[in-house]
Design an enzyme around this catalytic site. Structure first.
Site, PDB file in Angstrom:
ATOM      1  N   ASP A 273       2.837  -3.142  -7.683  1.00 49.13           N
ATOM      2  CA  ASP A 273       2.334  -1.676  -7.079  1.00 49.13           C
ATOM      3  C   ASP A 273       2.434  -0.557  -7.638  1.00 49.13           C
ATOM      4  O   ASP A 273       1.698   0.211  -7.741  1.00 49.13           O
ATOM      5  CB  ASP A 273       3.131  -1.595  -5.588  1.00 49.13           C
ATOM      6  CG  ASP A 273       2.923  -2.707  -4.667  1.00 49.13           C
ATOM      7  OD1 ASP A 273       1.899  -3.379  -4.622  1.00 49.13           O
ATOM      8  OD2 ASP A 273       4.061  -2.920  -4.037  1.00 49.13           O
TER       9      ASP A 273
ATOM     10  N   GLU B 140       0.794  -1.429   0.023  1.00 54.45           N
ATOM     11  CA  GLU B 140       0.005  -0.088  -0.029  1.00 54.45           C
ATOM     12  C   GLU B 140       0.750   1.390  -0.024  1.00 54.45           C
ATOM     13  O   GLU B 140       0.553   2.307  -0.619  1.00 54.45           O
ATOM     14  CB  GLU B 140      -0.994  -0.081   1.083  1.00 54.45           C
ATOM     15  CG  GLU B 140      -1.808  -1.249   1.303  1.00 54.45           C
ATOM     16  CD  GLU B 140      -1.235  -2.249   1.831  1.00 54.45           C
ATOM     17  OE1 GLU B 140      -2.509  -3.246   2.322  1.00 54.45           O
ATOM     18  OE2 GLU B 140      -0.109  -2.464   2.208  1.00 54.45           O
TER      19      GLU B 140
ATOM     20  N   ASP C  11       9.626 -11.305   8.319  1.00 56.94           N
ATOM     21  CA  ASP C  11       9.863 -11.321   9.665  1.00 56.94           C
ATOM     22  C   ASP C  11       8.845 -10.432  10.216  1.00 56.94           C
ATOM     23  O   ASP C  11       9.140  -8.967  10.625  1.00 56.94           O
ATOM     24  CB  ASP C  11      11.430 -10.541  10.062  1.00 56.94           C
ATOM     25  CG  ASP C  11      11.770 -10.749  11.455  1.00 56.94           C
ATOM     26  OD1 ASP C  11      10.929 -11.331  12.443  1.00 56.94           O
ATOM     27  OD2 ASP C  11      12.877  -9.907  11.897  1.00 56.94           O
TER      28      ASP C  11
ATOM     29  N   TYR D 259      11.100  -7.522   6.140  1.00 49.58           N
ATOM     30  CA  TYR D 259      11.377  -8.650   5.315  1.00 49.58           C
ATOM     31  C   TYR D 259      12.661  -8.629   4.540  1.00 49.58           C
ATOM     32  O   TYR D 259      13.305  -7.421   4.201  1.00 49.58           O
ATOM     33  CB  TYR D 259      10.211  -8.985   4.217  1.00 49.58           C
ATOM     34  CG  TYR D 259      10.201  -8.083   2.966  1.00 49.58           C
ATOM     35  CD1 TYR D 259      10.950  -8.638   1.785  1.00 49.58           C
ATOM     36  CD2 TYR D 259       9.397  -7.067   2.675  1.00 49.58           C
ATOM     37  CE1 TYR D 259      11.072  -7.815   0.519  1.00 49.58           C
ATOM     38  CE2 TYR D 259       9.463  -6.100   1.804  1.00 49.58           C
ATOM     39  CZ  TYR D 259      10.453  -6.440   0.722  1.00 49.58           C
ATOM     40  OH  TYR D 259      10.263  -5.881  -0.772  1.00 49.58           O
TER      41      TYR D 259
ATOM     42  N   THR E  61      -3.061  -8.983 -14.342  1.00 48.94           N
ATOM     43  CA  THR E  61      -1.725  -9.123 -14.956  1.00 48.94           C
ATOM     44  C   THR E  61      -1.424 -10.590 -15.432  1.00 48.94           C
ATOM     45  O   THR E  61      -1.728 -11.497 -14.645  1.00 48.94           O
ATOM     46  CB  THR E  61      -0.540  -8.714 -13.873  1.00 48.94           C
ATOM     47  OG1 THR E  61      -0.776  -9.191 -12.366  1.00 48.94           O
ATOM     48  CG2 THR E  61      -0.883  -7.220 -13.647  1.00 48.94           C
TER      49      THR E  61
ATOM     50  N   ARG F 118       0.254 -13.734  -1.004  1.00 43.66           N
ATOM     51  CA  ARG F 118       1.793 -14.208  -0.518  1.00 43.66           C
ATOM     52  C   ARG F 118       1.648 -15.613   0.191  1.00 43.66           C
ATOM     53  O   ARG F 118       1.040 -15.527   1.405  1.00 43.66           O
ATOM     54  CB  ARG F 118       2.213 -13.179   0.315  1.00 43.66           C
ATOM     55  CG  ARG F 118       2.520 -11.844  -0.454  1.00 43.66           C
ATOM     56  CD  ARG F 118       3.681 -11.936  -1.329  1.00 43.66           C
ATOM     57  NE  ARG F 118       3.983 -10.803  -2.011  1.00 43.66           N
ATOM     58  CZ  ARG F 118       3.402 -10.366  -3.280  1.00 43.66           C
ATOM     59  NH1 ARG F 118       2.409 -10.998  -3.783  1.00 43.66           N
ATOM     60  NH2 ARG F 118       3.781  -9.148  -3.733  1.00 43.66           N
TER      61      ARG F 118
END
Length: 296
Positions: free
Chosen positions: A237, A15, A84, A68, A204, A148
């Site tokens: 994004d 975001e 993480d 991450y 996509t 994910r």
């Protein structure tokens, strides 16, 4: 990572990346979150401010900020991501943390993603409150599935995301996610259009480009723009920010899809998560290549 003596730090998040892209294209954007008040949290805030993004942040001395780690690789070895995110501040962001006047002036758009939805019941409750308030205010809603597998399993993701898709005006989804979550293998954009006929379906297709199907059933396809890739992180994004910008500018659907695709191509040439581009950069990509959009 076990061999590297250094790490390169970037600020990002789905975001947040989309918000930065829209701000760089001239739109007024606010990012909502909950952050731990430490050096990392304050760097996130400074990055947003520098990119022209307004923020409504609930600061806490508890928890921690999400991290991450990405190890880039070259074929035949695949790049890897290690999350993480246990015990992070966003996992405890309740609906009470939202600004009470957020929808008083009826913002034009609310954008959400499946990455935040993957983080637990509490952030999902906050997202549901946002959706309810947006509907009441007449604010348009977009939802990027952004699945994910390392954050949640496909069955739970399909169930939770379906609720958001049902209430969204624009749906962003990768073809691979349509396969994984909804078992849609043959022309999945048509199947999603049948499920959610009220929404603009934006799909996509990886190297095959992208496709849009409108609520009226019109279909537009767009090939990718070739790009010498520096970093693929944040490309989706950037695509979303380009599409949302184009829709806010009332571009024709085919032009919006072309602009979004070019935005992703520009992002691939940039390091890190953030789409640090401009409209001129994106339009230069379009002007320098022959597009292949087709209306059927």
């Amino acid at each position: 990572m076990e061999q590297s003596p250094t790490l390169e730090m970037h600020i990002g998040g789905s975001e947040l990346n989309t918000a930065v892209g829209l701000a760089r294209l001239g739109k007024r954007v606010m990012w909502l979150s909950r952050l731990t008040d430490n050096l990392v949290g304050r760097q996130i805030e400074r990055t947003l401010r520098a990119e022209g993004v307004e923020s409504s942040i609930t600061w806490t001395s508890e928890d921690r900020n999400g991290i991450y780690y990405m190890e880039e690789a070259r074929p035949p070895r695949a790049s890897t991501v290690t999350y993480d995110r246990d015990g992070t501040a966003i996992r405890n962001m309740t609906p009470d943390a939202l600004p009470h006047d957020l929808f008083v002036n009826a913002p034009r758009w609310l954008h959400l993603t499946g990455i935040t939805a993957a983080l637990g019941d509490t952030p999902r409750a906050t997202m549901r409150t946002l959706v309810t308030s947006a509907k009441a205010a007449g604010t348009l809603i977009s939802f990027d599935v952004n699945y994910r597998a390392k954050l949640w399993d496909s069955d739970l993701a399909a169930t939770i995301c379906s609720d958001y898709l049902q209430q969204s005006d624009v749906i962003f989804i990768a073809r691979r996610d349509a396969h994984r979550l909804f078992n849609l293998s043959t022309e999945p954009h048509h199947a999603l259009h049948q499920r959610y006929p009220h929404a603009l379906i934006v799909m996509t297709l990886g190297a095959d480009g992208s496709v849009v199907i409108t609520p009226d059933g019109e279909i537009y396809e767009q090939a990718i723009f070739p790009a010498e890739t520096v970093c693929r992180v944040g490309g989706g994004d950037a695509f979303a920010s380009g599409m949302l910008y184009s829709l806010l500018e009332n571009m024709h659907t085919a032009d919006a899809l072309r602009f979004a695709t070019a935005a992703a191509a520009v992002k691939y040439t940039l390091p890190g998560d953030l789409p640090c581009f401009s409209r001129d950069m994106i339009e230069a990509v379009i002007d320098n290549h022959v597009s292949s959009d087709i209306q059927r």
